[in-house]
Design an enzyme around this catalytic site. Structure first.
Site, PDB file in Angstrom:
ATOM      1  N   THR A   4       0.852  -1.193   0.000  1.00  0.00           N
ATOM      2  CA  THR A   4       0.000   0.000   0.000  1.00  0.00           C
ATOM      3  C   THR A   4       0.884   1.237   0.000  1.00  0.00           C
ATOM      4  OG1 THR A   4      -1.601  -1.221   1.355  1.00  0.00           O
ATOM      5  CG2 THR A   4      -1.925   1.142   1.141  1.00  0.00           C
ATOM      6  N   ALA A   5       0.690   2.094  -0.981  1.00  0.00           N
ATOM      7  CA  ALA A   5       1.492   3.309  -1.086  1.00  0.00           C
ATOM      8  C   ALA A   5       1.020   4.357  -0.081  1.00  0.00           C
ATOM      9  CB  ALA A   5       1.397   3.873  -2.503  1.00  0.00           C
ATOM     10  N   SER A   9      -5.867 -10.395  -7.446  1.00  0.00           N
ATOM     11  CA  SER A   9      -6.064  -9.032  -6.958  1.00  0.00           C
ATOM     12  C   SER A   9      -6.694  -8.171  -8.035  1.00  0.00           C
ATOM     13  CB  SER A   9      -4.712  -8.424  -6.542  1.00  0.00           C
ATOM     14  OG  SER A   9      -4.848  -7.072  -6.169  1.00  0.00           O
ATOM     15  N   HIS A  23      -6.447  -4.796  -7.579  1.00  0.00           N
ATOM     16  CA  HIS A  23      -5.786  -3.520  -7.313  1.00  0.00           C
ATOM     17  C   HIS A  23      -6.667  -2.583  -6.480  1.00  0.00           C
ATOM     18  CE1 HIS A  23      -2.133  -1.320  -9.002  1.00  0.00           C
ATOM     19  NE2 HIS A  23      -2.617  -0.491  -8.097  1.00  0.00           N
ATOM     20  N   ASP A  45      -6.226 -10.855  -2.389  1.00  0.00           N
ATOM     21  CA  ASP A  45      -6.564  -9.681  -1.586  1.00  0.00           C
ATOM     22  C   ASP A  45      -7.796  -9.042  -2.201  1.00  0.00           C
ATOM     23  OD1 ASP A  45      -5.808  -8.058  -3.753  1.00  0.00           O
ATOM     24  OD2 ASP A  45      -4.013  -7.272  -2.773  1.00  0.00           O
ATOM     25  N   GLY A  46      -8.325  -8.042  -1.513  1.00  0.00           N
ATOM     26  CA  GLY A  46      -9.503  -7.348  -2.019  1.00  0.00           C
ATOM     27  C   GLY A  46     -10.764  -7.670  -1.250  1.00  0.00           C
ATOM     28  N   GLY A  47     -11.197  -6.747  -0.408  1.00  0.00           N
ATOM     29  CA  GLY A  47     -12.477  -6.882   0.280  1.00  0.00           C
ATOM     30  C   GLY A  47     -12.464  -7.721   1.534  1.00  0.00           C
ATOM     31  N   ARG A  62     -12.462  -8.343   5.119  1.00  0.00           N
ATOM     32  CA  ARG A  62     -12.740  -7.461   6.241  1.00  0.00           C
ATOM     33  C   ARG A  62     -13.055  -8.198   7.535  1.00  0.00           C
ATOM     34  NH1 ARG A  62     -10.926  -4.777   2.874  1.00  0.00           N
ATOM     35  NH2 ARG A  62     -11.545  -2.710   2.115  1.00  0.00           N
TER      36      ARG A  62
END
Length: 378
Positions: free
Chosen positions: A87-88, A265, A267, A299-301, A303
């Site tokens: 993560t930038a 992913s 993104h 990854d992605g969502g 939680r």
């Protein structure tokens, strides 16, 4: 940067609580940048909502008094199959950003993928958490010397794998930027960029950080193909992970290119809007690489703990968290990142128990079913 505003972290019991609190403590331009998405944001929203379309099929009357969820990822032991995505801009959430996150990963014995646009050098991050399991993320830059420079820096710093983002030949269509939204750049330093002895980089530095930022993006715009992965294989002995695969066809091409792992992913929904949610794409990718020895993550969502269970049941070896890590950083620095990981880990542990699983191998594909299979019977 995070504020010193007091808050009661005992009231933060789930990832949504951390996100809500981050929205309060972060300056609006910073929070909005973290939450930004391409086009209408369909993919970003669906990556999270898609998990709800899968139902759990628990087994009962199983001894789950002791649960074990340590595993290996590319042969590296981790305490649980929940890791950290690149993560930038982490310093917008915490003054030491990537170093803080690395310390949390070290303490909890999980993997952190460091973004190539981190605020600190790979060496600085490694020194901040000398026992952390660190991977680094790069793009196949237009100038191969840039890519090589990144790789060699990370190798010297002791990083254990290279993660290649392959879904960004151009920037996603960000309507927010067309409307005049400017990403926060205060104190931003692209410190891992190609050797400053390069004349183009010297010129960019002389013209200020925005020019350097633009140079970095210009290097990303490329026409690379799978040949770039073959080239990368020839310059490093590190394992190669490709990030951004969403179809079986691409997964098979990745295997043929000699990758060691695939990170399914989208993104964060910031590139091509309208692609499938990653949990929906996962089974197709897993099937495509079956018996190849290539590991699959996603990854992605993600939680909550039930999301982790569903992903593992559908074939992921591990999941990676992106924005939730930022919410932890924004709230309480290193402790916040640890708390976010611990919340998801503990929820996953409860899910395992209630589903009748005492170890990861007990989690079977038959324990998760798409809701459409129930609805079709009505």
């Amino acid at each position: 940067m995070t504020t010193t505003k007091e808050f009661d972290d005992t009231a933060l019991v789930c990832i949504q609580d951390y996100e809500n609190r981050a929205k309060e403590v972060l300056p609006p331009p910073v929070f909005n940048w973290y939450m930004d998405y391409a086009d209408e944001g369909q993919t970003m929203k669906d990556c999270k909502n898609a998990f709800k379309r899968y139902r759990l099929r628990p087994r009962v009357l199983r001894d789950v008094s002791n649960r074990q969820f340590s595993t290996t990822v590319l042969g590296h032991p981790v305490s649980f199959p929940i890791c950290i995505s690149p993560t930038a801009g982490q310093r917008f959430a915490d003054i030491e950003g990537d170093k803080t996150t690395a310390r949390a990963a070290e303490t909890l014995n999980t993997i952190m993928i460091v973004s190539s646009s981190a605020f600190f050098t790979f060496e600085d991050i490694s020194l901040a958490a000398p026992n952390a399991m660190l991977w680094f993320q790069i793009h196949l830059f237009k100038d191969q010397k840039v890519t090589r420079f990144y790789v060699k820096q990370a190798e010297r710093a002791g990083f254990k794998a290279v993660v290649v983002t392959i879904d960004s030949p151009v920037l996603g269509n960000k309507r927010s930027m067309k409307r005049g939204f400017v990403a926060p750049r205060e104190e931003y330093r692209l410190v891992n960029l190609y050797d400053p002895n390069n004349p183009e980089v010297r010129s960019a530095i002389a013209n200020g950080d925005i020019a350097l930022w633009d140079y970095w993006w210009e290097q990303m715009v490329n026409s690379e193909t799978w040949e770039g992965i073959h080239w990368l294989r020839n310059i490093t002995k590190l394992p190669i992970v490709v990030k951004g695969v969403l179809t079986g066809d691409s997964a098979r091409e990745a295997v043929q290119a000699g990758v060691d792992a695939i990170l399914v992913s989208a993104h964060g929904g910031r590139q091509l809007d309208g692609v499938p949610a990653t949990i929906d794409a996962l089974p197709e990718v897993v099937k495509a690489v079956k018996d190849s020895g290539v590991e699959v993550y996603m990854d992605g969502g993600v939680r909550q703990g039930t999301d982790v269970f569903k992903a593992l049941a559908l074939g992921a070896r591990a999941v990676f968290l992106g924005r939730p890590i930022i919410w932890g950083l924004a709230n309480d620095g290193e402790n916040g990142v640890k708390k976010v990981l611990e919340i998801v880990r503990d929820e996953f542990s409860v899910t395992m128990a209630l589903a009748g699983c005492s170890k990861l191998d007990d989690i079977k594909a038959s324990m998760v079913i798409h809701e459409s299979q129930y609805l079709s019977k009505l």
